[in-house]
Design a protein around this motif. Structure first.
Motif, PDB file in Angstrom:
ATOM      1  N   VAL A 209     -13.748  22.986  12.401  1.00 44.42           N
ATOM      2  CA  VAL A 209     -12.968  24.121  13.263  1.00 44.42           C
ATOM      3  C   VAL A 209     -13.988  24.834  14.593  1.00 44.42           C
ATOM      4  N   ALA A 210     -13.500  25.432  14.974  1.00 45.29           N
ATOM      5  CA  ALA A 210     -13.652  25.671  16.646  1.00 45.29           C
ATOM      6  C   ALA A 210     -13.394  27.115  17.277  1.00 45.29           C
ATOM      7  N   PRO A 211     -15.180  26.949  17.956  1.00 49.18           N
ATOM      8  CA  PRO A 211     -15.583  28.679  18.330  1.00 49.18           C
ATOM      9  C   PRO A 211     -14.229  29.823  18.681  1.00 49.18           C
ATOM     10  N   SER A 212     -13.062  29.193  19.225  1.00 53.72           N
ATOM     11  CA  SER A 212     -11.855  30.500  19.383  1.00 53.72           C
ATOM     12  C   SER A 212     -11.445  30.402  17.516  1.00 53.72           C
ATOM     13  N   ASP A 213     -11.351  29.541  16.899  1.00 54.21           N
ATOM     14  CA  ASP A 213     -11.248  29.320  14.884  1.00 54.21           C
ATOM     15  C   ASP A 213     -12.005  30.644  15.107  1.00 54.21           C
ATOM     16  N   LEU A 214     -13.011  30.485  15.014  1.00 53.63           N
ATOM     17  CA  LEU A 214     -14.269  31.703  14.669  1.00 53.63           C
ATOM     18  C   LEU A 214     -13.808  33.235  15.226  1.00 53.63           C
ATOM     19  N   VAL A 215     -13.694  33.016  17.084  1.00 45.47           N
ATOM     20  CA  VAL A 215     -13.459  34.067  17.646  1.00 45.47           C
ATOM     21  C   VAL A 215     -11.897  35.231  17.085  1.00 45.47           C
ATOM     22  N   ASP A 216     -11.183  34.594  16.295  1.00 46.54           N
ATOM     23  CA  ASP A 216      -9.776  35.309  16.019  1.00 46.54           C
ATOM     24  C   ASP A 216      -9.930  35.273  14.534  1.00 46.54           C
ATOM     25  N   SER A 217     -11.047  35.220  14.217  1.00 41.47           N
ATOM     26  CA  SER A 217     -11.087  35.703  12.581  1.00 41.47           C
ATOM     27  C   SER A 217     -10.812  36.607  12.149  1.00 41.47           C
ATOM     28  N   ASP A 218      -9.975  37.253  11.516  1.00 42.13           N
ATOM     29  CA  ASP A 218      -9.841  38.462  10.896  1.00 42.13           C
ATOM     30  C   ASP A 218     -10.623  39.291   9.696  1.00 42.13           C
ATOM     31  N   LEU A 219     -11.452  38.271   9.872  1.00 41.90           N
ATOM     32  CA  LEU A 219     -12.722  39.235   8.995  1.00 41.90           C
ATOM     33  C   LEU A 219     -13.734  39.412   9.839  1.00 41.90           C
ATOM     34  N   LEU A 220     -13.684  39.482  11.287  1.00 42.81           N
ATOM     35  CA  LEU A 220     -15.123  39.630  12.365  1.00 42.81           C
ATOM     36  C   LEU A 220     -14.319  41.448  13.698  1.00 42.81           C
ATOM     37  N   LYS A 221     -15.442  41.410  13.784  1.00 38.85           N
ATOM     38  CA  LYS A 221     -14.739  42.482  14.990  1.00 38.85           C
ATOM     39  C   LYS A 221     -16.093  42.575  15.894  1.00 38.85           C
ATOM     40  N   THR A 222     -14.859  43.041  17.169  1.00 42.30           N
ATOM     41  CA  THR A 222     -15.686  42.814  18.303  1.00 42.30           C
ATOM     42  C   THR A 222     -16.464  44.081  18.507  1.00 42.30           C
ATOM     43  N   VAL A 223     -18.742  43.673  18.860  1.00 44.07           N
ATOM     44  CA  VAL A 223     -19.287  44.264  18.988  1.00 44.07           C
ATOM     45  C   VAL A 223     -19.590  44.537  21.003  1.00 44.07           C
ATOM     46  N   ILE A 224     -19.587  43.552  21.154  1.00 46.03           N
ATOM     47  CA  ILE A 224     -19.455  43.561  22.701  1.00 46.03           C
ATOM     48  C   ILE A 224     -19.141  42.674  23.445  1.00 46.03           C
ATOM     49  N   ASP A 225     -18.176  42.963  24.644  1.00 42.49           N
ATOM     50  CA  ASP A 225     -17.132  41.651  25.378  1.00 42.49           C
ATOM     51  C   ASP A 225     -18.107  42.277  26.563  1.00 42.49           C
ATOM     52  N   THR A 226     -18.504  40.956  27.631  1.00 45.10           N
ATOM     53  CA  THR A 226     -19.146  41.113  29.215  1.00 45.10           C
ATOM     54  C   THR A 226     -17.689  40.373  29.713  1.00 45.10           C
ATOM     55  N   TYR A 227     -16.951  39.629  29.311  1.00 46.00           N
ATOM     56  CA  TYR A 227     -15.956  39.186  29.973  1.00 46.00           C
ATOM     57  C   TYR A 227     -14.879  39.967  30.313  1.00 46.00           C
TER      58      TYR A 227
END
Length: 227
Positions: A209-227
């Motif tokens: 499992v890669a960090p990208s897999d977690l980032v793209d998870s349908d179960l999650l929403k973005t709270v803060i994005d400083t990029y």
């Protein structure tokens, strides 16, 4: 006559107090009499919650290979825990440890980060579940970092740590597991790291499992994005 005199004095006092209060609110925007929100109320710690996931870009050669292989800017991640009133990131580095949130952010490229949260966190991540996740996390404290991306618990890497905590602590699979062969392994920089790690015996069937897999998870929403 005296009544008029006292009334005049009272009005003068109120006007003077009002002017002083106005000046104080202008000069000192954090004045407790002010009802406006101050900058401190919108800081990072006011926005995050126990169990949030945090991602960043790291700059080692292995992290570069991870970014290329997964076609993502994210190469490192951790889980945010509030412990005794302080915010930490539980992360798989060498060794697995708790790191102060501010320190963790400072380690990333340009100090940028992304924070994700379960869409139904307010329902699912109740105090009992969060405590179960933290209790389960204890088994990994101090373990060696897994540079070989083996799925066993002997050593562990960052996204594996998060995935297993959510799976075994909260009963949630944040993403489907992949195999090493599912990623882009053709880039010369990726091949170099694979050669250093495995020689000619690359475990292409290994669960990953890669960090990208977690980032793209349908179960999650973005709270803060400083990029």
């Amino acid at each position: 006559m005296k009544k008029s005199k006292y009334l005049f004095v009272g009005i003068t006092f109120l006007l003077s107090f009002g002017c002083a209060l106005f000046v104080a609110m202008k000069v000192f925007p954090n004045n407790p009499f002010s009802q406006t929100k101050t900058q401190g109320e919108t800081t990072l710690t006011n926005k995050i919650q126990d169990g949030d996931l945090i991602f960043q870009t790291s700059e080692s050669s292995q992290c570069e290979a991870v970014r290329i292989a997964t076609n993502s800017k994210f190469s490192h991640c951790g889980i945010i825990y509030k412990i005794n009133g302080n915010w930490f990131v539980f992360e798989a580095v060498q060794p697995v440890k708790l790191t102060r949130l501010e320190e963790w952010i400072n380690h990333g490229k340009d100090h940028k980060y992304l924070i994700k949260r379960l869409k139904n966190a307010d329902i699912v991540l109740n105090p009992a579940t969060l405590q179960k996740m933290k209790d389960y996390s204890q088994r990994f404290m101090g373990k060696e970092y897994d540079a070989y991306f083996d799925w066993s618990d002997t050593r562990i890497y960052c996204s594996e740590l998060i995935w297993k905590i959510y799976k075994n602590g909260a009963g949630i699979e944040l993403s489907k597991l992949k195999q090493l062969k599912d990623f882009n392994l053709t880039d010369a920089r990726v091949k170099k790291v694979l050669k250093e790690r495995y020689g000619n015996d690359i475990p292409l069937e290994e669960k990953v499992v890669a960090p990208s897999d977690l980032v793209d998870s349908d179960l999650l929403k973005t709270v803060i994005d400083t990029y």
